[in-house]
Structure formats: C-alpha cells, structure tokens
Design an enzyme around this catalytic site. Structure first.
Site, PDB file in Angstrom:
ATOM      1  CB  ILE A   8      -0.782  -0.062   1.177  1.00  0.00           C
ATOM      2  CG1 ILE A   8      -0.296  -0.009   2.532  1.00  0.00           C
ATOM      3  CG2 ILE A   8      -2.160  -0.947   0.794  1.00  0.00           C
ATOM      4  CD1 ILE A   8       0.374   0.905   3.118  1.00  0.00           C
ATOM      5  CE  LYS A  53      10.892  -3.202   4.682  1.00  0.00           C
ATOM      6  NZ  LYS A  53       9.612  -2.883   4.450  1.00  0.00           N
ATOM      7  CB  SER A  55      11.124 -11.257   3.118  1.00  0.00           C
ATOM      8  OG  SER A  55       9.870 -10.537   3.236  1.00  0.00           O
ATOM      9  CD  GLU A 108       9.118   0.610   3.994  1.00  0.00           C
ATOM     10  OE1 GLU A 108       8.880  -0.358   3.398  1.00  0.00           O
ATOM     11  OE2 GLU A 108       9.916   1.445   3.592  1.00  0.00           O
ATOM     12  N   GLY A 142       4.678  -5.339   5.647  1.00  0.00           N
ATOM     13  CA  GLY A 142       3.435  -5.698   5.512  1.00  0.00           C
ATOM     14  C   GLY A 142       2.526  -4.744   6.304  1.00  0.00           C
TER      15      GLY A 142
END
Length: 224
Positions: free
Chosen positions: A15, A39, A43, A117, A120
């Site tokens: 998103i 981060k 993955s 960040e 998901g």
C-alpha cells in the site's frame, strides 16, 4: 523535529509504505534536518557483491542524508519474497531484537531523525515469537500509519489503528496514499478517514506511479 524517530506501518502489504517513508525522509530534510531510513527486516532480496539487498531498503538508503551503511539500515535481509517468518526459516536465520536495537542506536547517532519502515501490515508477524508490536516496544517508537486509499480502506485503517492502540502503542499520525486511480468518491473516503482516525493527518500522496520521492515530499505535512 518533534519526533526524532518513528515506525511506519501500513493497512496492508503493497500500500506504499516505502513511498511514504521516502517522502517523509525528503520532507524532514527539506526542513533542514539530517534524516536516515531503516528497514529492520526485509524479505525479497537480490544477491549483490555486497550481500543480499532489498529494493525498498535501497530506496530508503537513497533518500537518506547522510547515507548509512546498508547492513545497519537493513540488518535482516532475507532472500525469499515471503512472510519474514518463512523467509528467515528458509535460510536458518533467527530474528532477534538486540541487533535491531543496536542498529537503531547507530542510526540515531548519525542523524537527527530516523524513519523506520515496517513489514506488510501491522499484524504481520516477524517470527513465531515476535510481532511488530514487540519490535516497536523494544525500539520505543511511536507509529505512523500509511493508509492505502482503495475500496475497504476505512475498515482497514480503523482496524489497524485499534490494533496499535490495543498493543499499548501510540499512533501519532496517518498518511493517505492513493493507490487506486479508479476509486470512486475518493474525496469522501479521505474525509471519512479524517473523521474516524483520532490522530492528525500527515499528508495525502496522490496517485503518481513514476513520481520521485523528493517530489512527493511536498504532499507531506510534518507536525511542528
């Protein structure tokens, strides 16, 4: 800057957390502050001569000033584009909070603001033992929620905000990221989001698929 570090989460995967995070980095820098991204877990990485690298983490690195070492910015770079729990198991990696706390401390020593960040959506686990709430608690960060503006976003945003609060964590702002150019009555949906989310809106990023993060920073409204 009122918040020297914060954690960016989203209403779902795909998103625009990275779009929002890089725009936030440029917006902070435009105010005259140094700012770096982080981060903690990524993955879906590609092999490079320097090791496994992730596209989103590289975008955060490019938007940072000063630019941190990649391994500090992204301590856990997992090859498979799977949920972190599965991707880590595939390569025999056990995710631990301590390296992430150490990496954040290094980044905070390098810059005035750190934009962290997540992965998901908020409830996406990091491992069988760790949720993102555990990480945010360990890092002692407030949360910024990115809402992917599409059909169903009001439900997703309210559920995510409620989950963050239920985890005992503070959501300090939300960002509307337009991801569906065909969405009907988008203005009404964003108005309704503003009415139902208790935290201030930090900006509205328009649908611009090829826009640069620096240009999108103008749509961010940082708190004073």
């Amino acid at each position: 800057m009122q918040f020297p570090a914060f954690y960016v989460t989203g209403t779902d995967t795909g998103i625009g957390k990275t779009v929002a995070s890089t725009a936030l980095l440029h917006a902070v820098r435009a105010r005259g502050h140094t700012a770096v991204g982080m981060k903690p877990v990524a993955s879906g990485c590609v092999a490079t001569p320097q090791g496994w690298h992730n596209e989103d983490a590289l975008a955060l690195q490019a938007a940072s000033q000063p630019q941190p070492d990649y391994a500090t910015l992204n301590p856990y770079a997992l090859p498979a584009a799977l949920a972190p729990e599965l991707a880590a198991a595939d390569v025999g990696v056990t995710l631990s909070l301590v390296p992430l706390q150490q990496a954040l401390a290094q980044l905070r020593a390098q810059a005035e603001v750190v934009v962290v960040e997540g992965v998901g959506g908020w409830a996406a686990p990091l491992s069988a033992q760790l949720d993102q709430a555990d990480l945010v608690r360990a890092l002692q960060l407030p949360v910024v929620l990115v809402v992917g503006v599409r059909l169903g976003c009001i439900n997703h945003a309210r559920l995510t905000a409620a989950a963050i609060a239920a985890d005992g964590l503070r959501c300090i702002g939300w960002i509307a990221n337009e991801i569906d150019p065909q969405m009907e009555r988008i203005e009404d949906n964003i108005r309704m989001l503003g009415q139902r989310l208790a935290m201030p809106c930090w900006g509205r990023i328009p649908w611009r698929p090829n826009a640069q993060a620096e240009g999108l920073a103008q749509h961010i409204r940082l708190p004073e």
